[in-house]
Motif scaffolding. Sequence first.
Motif, PDB file in Angstrom:
ATOM      1  N   MET A   1       0.848  -1.197   0.000  1.00  0.00           N
ATOM      2  CA  MET A   1       0.000   0.000   0.000  1.00  0.00           C
ATOM      3  C   MET A   1       0.889   1.254   0.000  1.00  0.00           C
ATOM      4  N   THR A   2       0.572   2.210  -0.848  1.00  0.00           N
ATOM      5  CA  THR A   2       1.410   3.419  -0.975  1.00  0.00           C
ATOM      6  C   THR A   2       1.261   4.321   0.253  1.00  0.00           C
ATOM      7  N   PRO A   3       2.376   4.690   0.909  1.00  0.00           N
ATOM      8  CA  PRO A   3       2.266   5.615   2.053  1.00  0.00           C
ATOM      9  C   PRO A   3       1.770   6.992   1.602  1.00  0.00           C
ATOM     10  N   ILE A   4       0.963   7.612   2.464  1.00  0.00           N
ATOM     11  CA  ILE A   4       0.404   8.944   2.180  1.00  0.00           C
ATOM     12  C   ILE A   4       0.920   9.897   3.253  1.00  0.00           C
ATOM     13  N   LEU A   5       1.583  10.964   2.840  1.00  0.00           N
ATOM     14  CA  LEU A   5       2.081  11.946   3.809  1.00  0.00           C
ATOM     15  C   LEU A   5       1.177  13.180   3.806  1.00  0.00           C
ATOM     16  N   HIS A   6       0.634  13.499   4.979  1.00  0.00           N
ATOM     17  CA  HIS A   6      -0.174  14.710   5.167  1.00  0.00           C
ATOM     18  C   HIS A   6       0.790  15.770   5.701  1.00  0.00           C
ATOM     19  N   HIS A   7       1.022  16.832   4.945  1.00  0.00           N
ATOM     20  CA  HIS A   7       2.109  17.774   5.279  1.00  0.00           C
ATOM     21  C   HIS A   7       1.921  19.107   4.568  1.00  0.00           C
ATOM     22  N   TYR A   8       2.801  20.054   4.860  1.00  0.00           N
ATOM     23  CA  TYR A   8       2.895  21.265   4.036  1.00  0.00           C
ATOM     24  C   TYR A   8       4.367  21.557   3.800  1.00  0.00           C
ATOM     25  N   GLU A   9       4.644  22.338   2.757  1.00  0.00           N
ATOM     26  CA  GLU A   9       6.023  22.432   2.252  1.00  0.00           C
ATOM     27  C   GLU A   9       7.023  22.947   3.273  1.00  0.00           C
ATOM     28  N   THR A  10       6.636  23.976   4.070  1.00  0.00           N
ATOM     29  CA  THR A  10       7.643  24.667   4.889  1.00  0.00           C
ATOM     30  C   THR A  10       7.879  24.018   6.254  1.00  0.00           C
ATOM     31  N   ALA A  27       8.023   5.486  -3.354  1.00  0.00           N
ATOM     32  CA  ALA A  27       6.955   6.213  -4.059  1.00  0.00           C
ATOM     33  C   ALA A  27       5.876   6.500  -3.022  1.00  0.00           C
ATOM     34  N   TRP A  28       5.390   7.745  -2.971  1.00  0.00           N
ATOM     35  CA  TRP A  28       4.421   8.107  -1.933  1.00  0.00           C
ATOM     36  C   TRP A  28       3.434   9.146  -2.455  1.00  0.00           C
ATOM     37  N   ALA A 205      28.894  21.477   5.961  1.00  0.00           N
ATOM     38  CA  ALA A 205      28.388  21.937   4.652  1.00  0.00           C
ATOM     39  C   ALA A 205      28.410  20.795   3.628  1.00  0.00           C
ATOM     40  N   ALA A 206      29.486  20.002   3.634  1.00  0.00           N
ATOM     41  CA  ALA A 206      29.576  18.878   2.673  1.00  0.00           C
ATOM     42  C   ALA A 206      28.565  17.797   3.034  1.00  0.00           C
ATOM     43  N   TRP A 207      28.397  17.541   4.349  1.00  0.00           N
ATOM     44  CA  TRP A 207      27.403  16.543   4.820  1.00  0.00           C
ATOM     45  C   TRP A 207      25.988  16.976   4.419  1.00  0.00           C
ATOM     46  N   TYR A 208      25.690  18.279   4.572  1.00  0.00           N
ATOM     47  CA  TYR A 208      24.349  18.786   4.235  1.00  0.00           C
ATOM     48  C   TYR A 208      24.023  18.459   2.775  1.00  0.00           C
ATOM     49  N   ASP A 209      24.993  18.667   1.897  1.00  0.00           N
ATOM     50  CA  ASP A 209      24.761  18.380   0.475  1.00  0.00           C
ATOM     51  C   ASP A 209      24.510  16.890   0.246  1.00  0.00           C
ATOM     52  N   ARG A 210      25.212  16.045   1.021  1.00  0.00           N
ATOM     53  CA  ARG A 210      24.992  14.595   0.865  1.00  0.00           C
ATOM     54  C   ARG A 210      23.583  14.209   1.306  1.00  0.00           C
ATOM     55  N   VAL A 211      23.110  14.799   2.410  1.00  0.00           N
ATOM     56  CA  VAL A 211      21.750  14.458   2.879  1.00  0.00           C
ATOM     57  C   VAL A 211      20.722  14.991   1.882  1.00  0.00           C
ATOM     58  N   ARG A 212      20.926  16.215   1.425  1.00  0.00           N
ATOM     59  CA  ARG A 212      19.971  16.800   0.468  1.00  0.00           C
ATOM     60  C   ARG A 212      19.891  15.953  -0.806  1.00  0.00           C
ATOM     61  N   ALA A 213      21.041  15.374  -1.197  1.00  0.00           N
ATOM     62  CA  ALA A 213      21.081  14.571  -2.432  1.00  0.00           C
ATOM     63  C   ALA A 213      20.264  13.281  -2.311  1.00  0.00           C
ATOM     64  N   LEU A 214      19.867  12.909  -1.102  1.00  0.00           N
ATOM     65  CA  LEU A 214      18.998  11.724  -0.958  1.00  0.00           C
ATOM     66  C   LEU A 214      17.662  11.960  -1.659  1.00  0.00           C
ATOM     67  N   GLY A 215      17.289  13.231  -1.781  1.00  0.00           N
ATOM     68  CA  GLY A 215      16.041  13.586  -2.463  1.00  0.00           C
ATOM     69  C   GLY A 215      14.820  13.283  -1.626  1.00  0.00           C
ATOM     70  N   HIS A 216      13.672  13.192  -2.285  1.00  0.00           N
ATOM     71  CA  HIS A 216      12.387  12.993  -1.597  1.00  0.00           C
ATOM     72  C   HIS A 216      11.648  11.758  -2.111  1.00  0.00           C
ATOM     73  N   GLY A 217      12.324  10.855  -2.829  1.00  0.00           N
ATOM     74  CA  GLY A 217      11.613   9.725  -3.418  1.00  0.00           C
ATOM     75  C   GLY A 217      10.715  10.205  -4.546  1.00  0.00           C
ATOM     76  N   THR A 218       9.668   9.441  -4.835  1.00  0.00           N
ATOM     77  CA  THR A 218       8.763   9.778  -5.944  1.00  0.00           C
ATOM     78  C   THR A 218       7.417  10.184  -5.373  1.00  0.00           C
ATOM     79  N   ARG A 219       7.116  11.467  -5.514  1.00  0.00           N
ATOM     80  CA  ARG A 219       5.935  12.057  -4.881  1.00  0.00           C
ATOM     81  C   ARG A 219       4.822  12.272  -5.897  1.00  0.00           C
ATOM     82  N   SER A 220       3.585  11.954  -5.496  1.00  0.00           N
ATOM     83  CA  SER A 220       2.442  12.309  -6.357  1.00  0.00           C
ATOM     84  C   SER A 220       1.307  12.826  -5.480  1.00  0.00           C
ATOM     85  N   GLU A 221       0.638  13.866  -5.964  1.00  0.00           N
ATOM     86  CA  GLU A 221      -0.397  14.546  -5.162  1.00  0.00           C
ATOM     87  C   GLU A 221      -1.727  13.805  -5.234  1.00  0.00           C
TER      88      GLU A 221
END
Length: 303
Positions: A1-10, A27-28, A205-221
């Motif tokens: 079953m696809t996980p559903i995240l209830h959230h807002y951007e900020t 995928a979520w 600073a280098a670690w932050y870029d590595r974590v950010r590069a993990l991305g957010h998976g595949t999101r659909s509204e």
Amino acid sequence: MTPILHHYETSPFAELVRAAMGLKRLAWHSVIIPNIMPKPDLVELTGGYARTPVLQIGADIYCDTAAILQALEAHSPEPSLYPAPLGTLHKVMASWAGGPQFMAHVGAAMGPMPEGAMPPAFVEDRKARFGLDVAALGKATPHLVSQVLTAANWLDASLADGRAFVGGEAPGHADLAFYSNIWFVRGIPFAKATTEAIFAHPNLAAWYDRVRALGHGTRSEISADEAIAIAAAATPAPVKGSIDAPFSAGQLVKVRTDGSGDAPVAGALAQLDPTGIILKRTGARCGEVAVHFPRLGQMVLPG
Ligand SMILES: N[C@@H](CCC(=O)N[C@@H](CS)C(=O)NCC(=O)O)C(=O)O
């Protein structure tokens, strides 16, 4: 079953979960919720809990990032959010990042905002629910910045031996918790000076870029109505945990975030042990749901 995240951007806690979706390459579905009260569609599912974010898997509703990350780990074990050698110690660090350090980061980021930069309805909501006092926050900002920069110094020193992430070569919950705090400060232009002071730490600073590069998976509204229909069509997953004395299975209880004025959630107890709390309750539109909370930080009250 696809996980559903209830959230807002900020929301920084939402960003933590979005990054967990990235770490696990999931995928979520995304449901955007209001950032102030009222939140009728969210409360239909949770029974009262109205913080951000909330995760839904079918008719199982997970409140608080601690319960959400545990649910994602069970849903999709690899890659783990709790990699060796730290394992469960990731939770200990994340609870510090999500507790006192969260307040420091949010305060340090919002303190320098000029009057009027925050929408009045937002200020009113945060005042009523969390006691926000904009004038006091302004005065506390230098102290809060000092707390943020102490954490930045510790994080940078921890990474100085060349490890890629907090616990070694693999990222985990603690990385996401430290990252989402810094992500919030970085996103507020008024906090530029603090952002620059944080990112002046080269390992961080280098670690932050590595974590950010993990991305957010595949999101659909999807819409809130669609999410509620998915809950109504599903049945809560079987409960695996036990019930600690003096409580008993099926007992009616209320669960409330410790030290908050948040609305309690009422339901029949299905689990209460160190791995978490589960209440069964029925909503008019969503039908029977199982609402999950972490054990740490939640008060369980009879009736
Ligand atoms: N302990 C909770 C804290 C969640 C929290 O406080 N989230 C903030 C947003 S980042 C919130 O709910 N703010 C009020 C709101 O969104 O209405 C967690 O880990 O999820």
